[in-house]
Design a protein around this motif. Structure first.
Motif, short mmCIF file in Angstrom:
data_model
loop_
_atom_site.label_atom_id
_atom_site.label_comp_id
_atom_site.label_asym_id
_atom_site.label_seq_id
_atom_site.Cartn_x
_atom_site.Cartn_y
_atom_site.Cartn_z
N VAL A 47 0.86 -1.17 0.00
CA VAL A 47 0.00 0.00 0.00
C VAL A 47 0.90 1.23 0.00
N ILE A 48 0.66 2.14 -0.92
CA ILE A 48 1.46 3.36 -1.02
C ILE A 48 0.53 4.55 -0.87
N ALA A 49 0.79 5.38 0.14
CA ALA A 49 0.03 6.61 0.34
C ALA A 49 0.88 7.78 -0.12
N VAL A 50 0.34 8.58 -1.01
CA VAL A 50 1.03 9.76 -1.53
C VAL A 50 0.32 11.00 -0.97
N ILE A 51 1.09 11.90 -0.39
CA ILE A 51 0.53 13.08 0.27
C ILE A 51 1.11 14.33 -0.38
N ASP A 52 0.24 15.18 -0.87
CA ASP A 52 0.64 16.50 -1.38
C ASP A 52 -0.12 17.53 -0.56
N GLY A 53 0.54 18.06 0.46
CA GLY A 53 -0.10 19.03 1.32
C GLY A 53 -1.33 18.45 2.00
N LYS A 54 -2.50 19.07 1.78
CA LYS A 54 -3.73 18.59 2.41
C LYS A 54 -4.38 17.46 1.62
N LEU A 329 10.98 18.32 4.13
CA LEU A 329 10.97 19.27 5.25
C LEU A 329 10.31 20.59 4.91
N ASP A 330 9.99 20.81 3.64
CA ASP A 330 9.19 21.99 3.31
C ASP A 330 7.70 21.72 3.48
N GLY A 331 7.34 20.49 3.88
CA GLY A 331 5.95 20.14 4.14
C GLY A 331 5.09 19.93 2.92
N LYS A 332 5.70 19.89 1.74
CA LYS A 332 4.90 19.82 0.52
C LYS A 332 4.54 18.39 0.11
N ARG A 333 5.37 17.41 0.47
CA ARG A 333 5.11 16.05 -0.02
C ARG A 333 5.46 15.03 1.06
N GLY A 334 4.65 13.99 1.14
CA GLY A 334 4.90 12.91 2.09
C GLY A 334 4.55 11.57 1.47
N VAL A 335 5.02 10.50 2.09
CA VAL A 335 4.74 9.16 1.58
C VAL A 335 4.73 8.17 2.74
N VAL A 336 3.89 7.17 2.61
CA VAL A 336 3.89 6.01 3.51
C VAL A 336 3.82 4.78 2.63
N VAL A 337 4.72 3.82 2.87
CA VAL A 337 4.69 2.54 2.17
C VAL A 337 4.54 1.44 3.20
N LEU A 338 3.57 0.57 3.01
CA LEU A 338 3.33 -0.55 3.91
C LEU A 338 3.34 -1.84 3.10
N SER A 339 4.07 -2.84 3.59
CA SER A 339 4.17 -4.12 2.89
C SER A 339 3.87 -5.26 3.85
N GLY A 351 11.79 6.86 -3.70
CA GLY A 351 11.45 7.13 -5.09
C GLY A 351 10.10 7.79 -5.25
N VAL A 352 9.13 7.42 -4.40
CA VAL A 352 7.81 8.05 -4.45
C VAL A 352 7.86 9.44 -3.84
N LEU A 353 8.60 9.57 -2.74
CA LEU A 353 8.69 10.87 -2.06
C LEU A 353 9.37 11.91 -2.92
N LEU A 354 10.44 11.51 -3.61
CA LEU A 354 11.23 12.43 -4.43
C LEU A 354 11.30 11.86 -5.84
N PRO A 355 10.27 12.06 -6.65
CA PRO A 355 10.25 11.47 -8.00
C PRO A 355 11.50 11.83 -8.80
N GLY A 356 12.06 10.82 -9.44
CA GLY A 356 13.26 11.03 -10.23
C GLY A 356 14.55 11.02 -9.45
N SER A 357 14.46 10.78 -8.12
CA SER A 357 15.68 10.84 -7.31
C SER A 357 16.51 9.58 -7.41
#
Length: 457
Positions: A47-54, A329-339, A351-357
């Motif tokens: 399960v992947i949760a993608v968070i963009d602000g609110k 740390l700018d609070g703009k993006r978050g992620v949770v991965v559960l396996s 990779g989900v938190l920082l696309p292209g990283s």
């Protein structure tokens, strides 16, 4: 390995109240990576949760339960393992902000009934427990599980007090980093004792109920436990759930993606003074010479950066589950991965938190090659990646075994001359040689980082 699965992706579930089309999307490369991990049997479910602000969205892959056609969703429960430590650290931060504790306060003051070891007149502080600089070992020596599949279930207060009373520190508190489940178990016990509550009661009162985390617990009701996705060993076999007593503060929490989104957003959107303290840098870990890599640790939270993009994170793993939680740390993006499989998901999380990283983010798995055992001895030795982080390489009966400061050994496998990869985590070791062909160093490649280390004499 479990059978290959055809239907893998849960359609996007918006948790923000906005239209689904406006909800955060999962990067195509990371979606493909998650699909492949499930299709190839490396993870029973993700399960992947993608968070963009609110705004937030949850993506599910695989099967919530063997033989069930349903995919995991925002309310499927997983063991989050050591992500629990961020919650224990937050309990400490909350007590500090309330004036009920100090980071430099000796643990013995909060646990007067315990004999806490010290060295050369120096006492272990609660801040040293929270930053993994306590001097305590990873696990207590008297941990003797009746059932290895559930190793912490029988370890209670009596065993913890007995171990601490008889333990002698091998270095002074504060001298060096060593990741310790024992330290965080002791910290959770200290916070609960100080509040005159059980650890579960304190979590519910200070974190879970205020944030509306109704599916998050350590023990839980039968109805909540029934929503646990069954855990799996790395080889795909079913695993037992882990239960905790005295070491609960290190990894006892179970939670859902919906609840973990609420937890992460509380840091990202309107962090309380306690949360601000929890992610405030406390100690340097690595990277003193510059470049990317783990720089500092807060109260459990690792404070890292990839390509100049700073973020806080922690991972977790139990006998049948793995997890990752992080936010920029700018609070703009978050992620949770559960396996629901005990295999590392850190690379997926970053990779989900920082696309292209991550480069490449979805490359093929390395192919193992055979190396003559006589050739492996040349790699044995110790490699210092930082003053307090050393890789220990030795030749085992079936190949190379690599351990790291405060971590157990794991096998690595050759994919080319001087290049080895892990199967339990997404990481690679590339050994370096001098002009005469002698092995002089190694570079650890993991989560977009390249950390070089010199071989110690």
């Amino acid at each position: 390995m479990p059978p290959r699965l055809r239907t893998l992706l849960l359609p996007i579930l918006s948790l923000s109240g906005a239209a689904a089309l406006a909800a955060p999307t999962l990067d195509a490369a990371m979606r493909e990576r998650a699909e492949n991990l499930v299709r190839d049997g490396k993870h029973a479910s993700l399960v992947i949760a993608v968070i963009d602000g609110k705004d937030s969205a949850v993506y599910g892959f695989g099967r919530a339960r063997p033989g069930d056609s349903g995919v995991p969703d925002a309310d499927t429960v997983y063991e989050i393992g050591s992500v629990t430590k961020t919650m224990t650290g937050l309990l400490l931060a909350d007590a500090v902000v309330a004036g009920k504790a100090r980071l430099d306060q000796p643990v013995a003051e909060l646990l007067p009934a315990y004999a806490i070891p010290g060295l050369a007149g120096q006492q272990i502080t609660v801040g040293q427990l929270a930053t993994q600089f306590s001097g305590l070992p990873r696990l207590p020596a008297n941990l003797a599980p009746a059932d290895m599949r559930n190793p912490y279930a029988g370890y209670g207060e009596t065993q913890l007090r007995t171990f601490l009373a008889g333990h002698t520190l091998t270095r002074a508190p504060g001298a060096a980093y060593e990741y310790s489940n024992l330290a965080y178990g002791l910290l959770g016990t200290a916070m609960a004792t100080q509040a005159n509550m059980s650890y579960e009661e304190l979590l519910q009162a200070r974190i879970f109920r205020p944030l509306g985390m109704v599916s998050t617990f350590t023990a839980g009701t039968p109805a909540l436990r029934a929503r646990l996705a069954p855990g799996h060993l790395a080889d795909g076999k079913l695993a037992a759930n882990w239960d905790f007593q005295a070491i609960a503060g290190a990894g006892a929490v179970r939670s859902s993606a919906r609840d973990m989104i609420a937890y992460m957003q509380s840091y990202m959107r309107s962090a309380s003074p306690a949360q601000q303290l929890a992610v405030q840098p406390q100690r340097m870990l690595a990277g003193e010479g510059g470049g990317d890599g783990v720089k500092r640790i807060g109260l459990a939270w690792m404070l890292d950066q990839v390509k100049g993009r700073p973020f806080a994170w922690h991972n977790g793993q139990t006998g049948g589950y793995a997890s990752f939680a992080g936010y920029t740390l700018d609070g703009k993006r978050g992620v949770v991965v559960l396996s629901s499989t005990a295999c590392d998901v850190d690379g997926l999380g970053v990779g989900v938190l920082l696309p292209g990283s991550l480069s490449p983010p979805n490359g093929p798995a390395p192919k193992e090659i055979a190396i003559d055992p006589a050739e492996l001895a040349q790699y044995a030795g110790q490699y210092a990646l930082a003053p307090t982080f050393v890789l220990r390489v030795r030749q085992g009966p079936d190949g190379l075994l690599v351990g790291a400061t405060g971590q157990p050994e794991a096998p690595v496998y050759a994919s080319a001359k001087d290049t080895f990869f892990y199967k339990v985590v997404e990481a690679q070791l590339v050994f370096q040689r001098d002009a005469q062909g002698a092995v002089t160093g190694v570079v650890l490649h993991q989560n977009g980082h390249a950390l070089p280390g010199k071989r110690k004499p």
